[in-house]
Motif scaffolding. Structure first.
Motif, short mmCIF file in Angstrom:
data_model
loop_
_atom_site.label_atom_id
_atom_site.label_comp_id
_atom_site.label_asym_id
_atom_site.label_seq_id
_atom_site.Cartn_x
_atom_site.Cartn_y
_atom_site.Cartn_z
N ASP A 305 0.74 -1.31 0.13
CA ASP A 305 -0.14 0.20 0.07
C ASP A 305 0.87 1.14 -0.06
O ASP A 305 0.59 2.33 -0.60
CB ASP A 305 -0.88 0.07 1.24
N GLY A 306 2.02 1.37 0.69
CA GLY A 306 2.84 2.51 0.75
C GLY A 306 3.42 2.70 -0.55
O GLY A 306 4.03 3.85 -0.95
N ALA A 307 3.90 1.59 -1.37
CA ALA A 307 4.70 1.65 -2.54
C ALA A 307 3.55 2.27 -3.65
O ALA A 307 4.51 2.90 -4.57
CB ALA A 307 5.11 0.35 -2.85
N GLY A 308 2.36 2.30 -3.43
CA GLY A 308 1.75 3.12 -4.38
C GLY A 308 1.65 2.33 -5.77
O GLY A 308 1.94 1.12 -5.67
N ALA A 309 1.74 3.06 -7.06
CA ALA A 309 1.94 2.48 -8.37
C ALA A 309 3.08 1.95 -8.66
O ALA A 309 3.39 1.01 -9.76
CB ALA A 309 1.39 3.56 -9.32
N GLY A 310 4.18 1.92 -7.60
CA GLY A 310 5.43 1.62 -8.22
C GLY A 310 5.79 0.01 -8.11
O GLY A 310 6.66 -0.56 -8.57
N LEU A 311 4.82 -0.56 -7.21
CA LEU A 311 4.72 -2.05 -7.00
C LEU A 311 3.60 -2.53 -6.83
O LEU A 311 2.58 -2.41 -6.08
CB LEU A 311 5.72 -2.29 -5.61
N VAL A 312 3.19 -3.01 -7.99
CA VAL A 312 1.74 -3.33 -8.18
C VAL A 312 1.67 -5.15 -8.58
O VAL A 312 2.41 -5.67 -9.38
CB VAL A 312 0.84 -2.90 -9.38
N PRO A 313 0.97 -5.94 -7.95
CA PRO A 313 0.72 -7.36 -8.31
C PRO A 313 -0.11 -7.44 -9.49
O PRO A 313 -0.78 -6.55 -9.83
CB PRO A 313 0.02 -7.74 -6.90
N HIS A 314 -0.04 -8.58 -10.18
CA HIS A 314 -0.76 -8.97 -11.30
C HIS A 314 -2.39 -9.00 -10.88
O HIS A 314 -2.55 -9.05 -9.82
CB HIS A 314 -0.49 -9.94 -12.04
N GLN A 315 -3.03 -8.69 -11.69
CA GLN A 315 -4.55 -8.76 -11.61
C GLN A 315 -5.07 -10.26 -11.23
O GLN A 315 -4.99 -10.94 -12.13
CB GLN A 315 -5.47 -8.05 -12.74
N ALA A 316 -5.76 -10.22 -10.04
CA ALA A 316 -6.03 -11.71 -9.99
C ALA A 316 -7.56 -12.06 -10.39
O ALA A 316 -8.06 -11.20 -10.54
CB ALA A 316 -6.01 -11.96 -8.27
N THR A 317 -7.62 -13.28 -10.99
CA THR A 317 -9.07 -13.64 -10.90
C THR A 317 -9.12 -15.03 -9.92
O THR A 317 -8.43 -15.63 -9.66
CB THR A 317 -9.27 -14.49 -12.51
N PHE A 318 -10.60 -14.84 -9.63
CA PHE A 318 -10.92 -15.90 -8.25
C PHE A 318 -11.87 -17.01 -8.84
O PHE A 318 -12.64 -17.21 -7.81
CB PHE A 318 -11.35 -14.97 -7.25
N ALA A 319 -11.80 -17.27 -10.19
CA ALA A 319 -12.52 -18.34 -10.34
C ALA A 319 -11.85 -19.71 -9.95
O ALA A 319 -10.69 -19.60 -9.78
CB ALA A 319 -12.58 -18.41 -12.03
N PRO A 320 -12.58 -20.83 -9.82
CA PRO A 320 -12.24 -21.99 -9.10
C PRO A 320 -10.81 -22.52 -10.09
O PRO A 320 -10.89 -22.41 -11.25
CB PRO A 320 -13.31 -22.82 -9.39
N SER A 321 -9.72 -22.80 -9.35
CA SER A 321 -8.32 -23.14 -9.99
C SER A 321 -8.63 -24.32 -10.74
O SER A 321 -9.18 -25.44 -10.41
CB SER A 321 -7.61 -23.33 -8.94
N ARG A 322 -8.15 -24.23 -12.10
CA ARG A 322 -8.05 -25.61 -13.01
C ARG A 322 -6.81 -26.09 -13.13
O ARG A 322 -6.35 -26.76 -14.19
CB ARG A 322 -8.66 -25.18 -14.46
N ARG A 323 -5.99 -25.84 -12.36
CA ARG A 323 -4.54 -26.14 -12.55
C ARG A 323 -4.37 -27.59 -12.19
O ARG A 323 -5.09 -27.88 -11.08
CB ARG A 323 -3.77 -25.22 -11.59
N PRO A 324 -3.76 -28.17 -13.06
CA PRO A 324 -3.85 -29.88 -12.69
C PRO A 324 -2.95 -30.09 -11.53
O PRO A 324 -1.98 -29.57 -11.05
CB PRO A 324 -3.17 -30.37 -14.01
N VAL A 325 -3.31 -31.14 -11.00
CA VAL A 325 -2.77 -31.69 -9.56
C VAL A 325 -1.29 -32.56 -10.25
O VAL A 325 -1.72 -33.48 -11.27
CB VAL A 325 -3.85 -32.78 -8.87
N HIS A 326 -0.45 -32.45 -9.71
CA HIS A 326 0.80 -33.32 -10.13
C HIS A 326 1.24 -34.42 -9.12
O HIS A 326 1.33 -34.14 -8.08
CB HIS A 326 2.18 -32.53 -10.14
N PRO A 327 0.86 -35.51 -9.50
CA PRO A 327 1.18 -36.92 -8.57
C PRO A 327 2.75 -36.75 -8.42
O PRO A 327 3.42 -36.74 -9.43
CB PRO A 327 0.82 -37.98 -9.29
#
Length: 502
Positions: A305-327
């Motif tokens: 918050d203190g860093a302002g626009a100089g340090l911005v995370p990527h835009q998140a999406t909160f749909a259920p994860s479809r990342r495959p599980v790796h056995p």
């Protein structure tokens, strides 16, 4: 060789866990051989400019194990390990296990009273720690403990770079002190422990009493790694930042350091959790997963918050994860080859395949865009803080509730957002059993048992009679309730974790 004073699971229960495939009969140092064979040239550990491939890690473990045995660390003996988040921590723990000894993992914040107690309780024959860390002289402390101990006769010290010396010294009372980097000998055949033996001891948390020893077996901890890694979808392209103390159960194996190695990923070891240091490491190493406590998460968010626009995370999406599980038992992807810089190419795939930022580069927008999951455990996460995590970091939040004594509950990556924000999720194993000592839906004491929840503290029969029910449930002392959907809500922890967040 089960440690005398360790309470085993009942035979019929242990057999059921083996038949169900939870316990697979493979000791942890043997699994490291498998990981090295599957992922050999890939980067296993990163610490500053230091890189160790899986091949190099396995080789260093072999050589240190031989060196420890040559210097009198016999199979079945206990050795206290009190090291910062460096590659030497991982090497020493595996080397002790491979030599047949049992590591006792102690926080760096413990001082002479606690270490004296742990040495006495475990009858430790050795101590591995830094020479000096954070201005505190660990070698002098260990020497004082050894002077009053009937068992401690070997001290191995990790010196700071540039201050390493050879040889050894004889301390008053006959204790021998060795520089850790000299514990390096030609490998000898492994001493294979039984997977039902104690692999290492963790220490209980709390601020009102001396820590108790918690024996974790090869079988139960290997299962914990598999279960938590699969729920996180951990794979070879993942990079885990170990920013909390390495001996903390969340950092070590939930899935943490060991689970990442089991999945063929890269572990980045960091011993300074300050926001600028941590953010630089995340950017440089393209970290995908890390674990923090609520207070540290708030501190990082305040820095963002203190860093302002100089340090911005990527835009998140909160749909259920479809990342495959790796056995974790699946074949590894094609090995990568080390690059000229000493890092390894091919560590990341698809959208995470980016060139690490060079040391000293100014942080900028997108610095945290490699993060996909932030685990938060070790205490109750206030709803207001929980709501800030995903938009603040641009990644998925996974709440984790657990302790060194066993049961872990986690929110799933595809859970509804309200479940992630307001609960600690569900147990990681279908064999985990929970009782709430209260009417249904109300809060009461949490009692647990399962395939990675030990049945007693080490050499504590009187305490065990109070802390465990006759049918093996551990009385956690936590006040908790279950939602109608079966998610755990911990209202109050029984004791504060002894972890420095500063």
């Amino acid at each position: 060789m089960a440690a005398n004073g360790f309470t085993p699971w009942p035979e019929e229960t242990a057999l059921a866990y083996r038949r169900a495939g939870y316990w697979q009969g493979r000791p942890l140092p043997e699994l490291l051989h498998d990981w090295a064979a599957a992922h050999g040239p890939r980067t296993a550990l990163a610490h500053g400019a230091t890189r160790l491939t899986y091949f190099q890690l396995d080789r260093r473990v072999n050589r240190m194990a031989a060196g420890l045995r040559l210097r009198g660390v016999a199979p079945g003996k206990r050795v206290v390990v009190q090291l910062p988040n460096t590659p030497e921590f991982v090497v020493a723990v595996f080397a002790l296990m491979r030599a047949g000894a049992i590591p006792v993992l102690a926080p760096l914040t413990h001082r002479e009273p606690e270490i004296t107690h742990v040495v006495a309780e475990s009858e430790a024959v050795g101590y591995i720690g830094p020479a000096v860390y954070g201005g505190f002289d660990h070698t002098a402390m260990a020497a004082r403990v050894a002077a009053g101990s009937t068992s401690l006769r070997r001290i191995f010290t990790l010196a700071t770079p540039g201050e390493q010396a050879g040889g050894f010294s004889v301390l008053p009372g006959g204790c021998l002190a060795f520089p850790l980097h000299t514990v390096d000998e030609a490998p000898v055949p492994d001493r294979r422990p039984d997977a039902s033996d104690v692999a290492f001891f963790l220490l209980s948390g709390g601020t009102t009493a001396q820590p108790r020893l918690i024996g974790r077996t090869h079988d139960d901890y290997a299962y914990q790694l598999r279960a938590t890694a699969e729920l996180l979808g951990l794979g070879p392209e993942d990079v885990y930042l170990a920013v909390l103390p390495a001996e903390f159960n969340l950092t070590l194996g939930s899935p943490g350091i060991l689970g990442t190695l089991a999945a063929g990923g890269t572990v980045v070891l960091l011993d300074d959790p300050a926001p600028d240091t941590a953010f630089a490491a995340i950017a440089r190493e393209r970290v995908t997963v890390t674990s923090v406590l609520p207070g540290l998460a708030a501190r990082w968010l305040d820095a963002l918050d203190g860093a302002g626009a100089g340090l911005v995370p990527h835009q998140a999406t909160f749909a259920p994860s479809r990342r495959p599980v790796h056995p974790l038992a699946a074949p590894a992807e094609s090995p990568r080859t080390p690059s000229p810089s000493g890092t390894a190419s091919g560590r990341h795939t698809e959208s995470t395949h980016r060139t690490p930022l060079p040391d000293g580069q100014t942080l900028r927008a997108g610095t945290l865009d490699s993060l996909r999951v932030l685990q938060i455990g070790g205490g109750r996460l206030a709803p207001g803080l929980a709501a800030r995590i995903e938009p603040g970091f641009g990644c998925r939040l996974q709440q984790v509730s657990g302790r060194a004594e066993g049961l872990l509950t986690v929110t799933r990556l595809d859970d509804p957002r309200d479940v992630v924000l307001t609960t600690q999720g569900r147990p990681v194993s279908p064999a985990d059993e929970i009782r709430i000592d209260a009417p249904e839906g109300e809060a009461g004491e949490l009692l647990v048992r399962g395939p990675y929840t030990p049945r007693g503290y080490y050499r504590s029969p009187e305490h065990n009679a109070r802390a465990f029910t006759p049918d093996g449930f551990h009385r956690t002392g936590d006040l908790a309730r279950l939602t109608p959907e079966g998610n755990l809500v911990v209202e109050r922890r029984a004791e504060d974790l002894v972890i420095r967040e500063e």
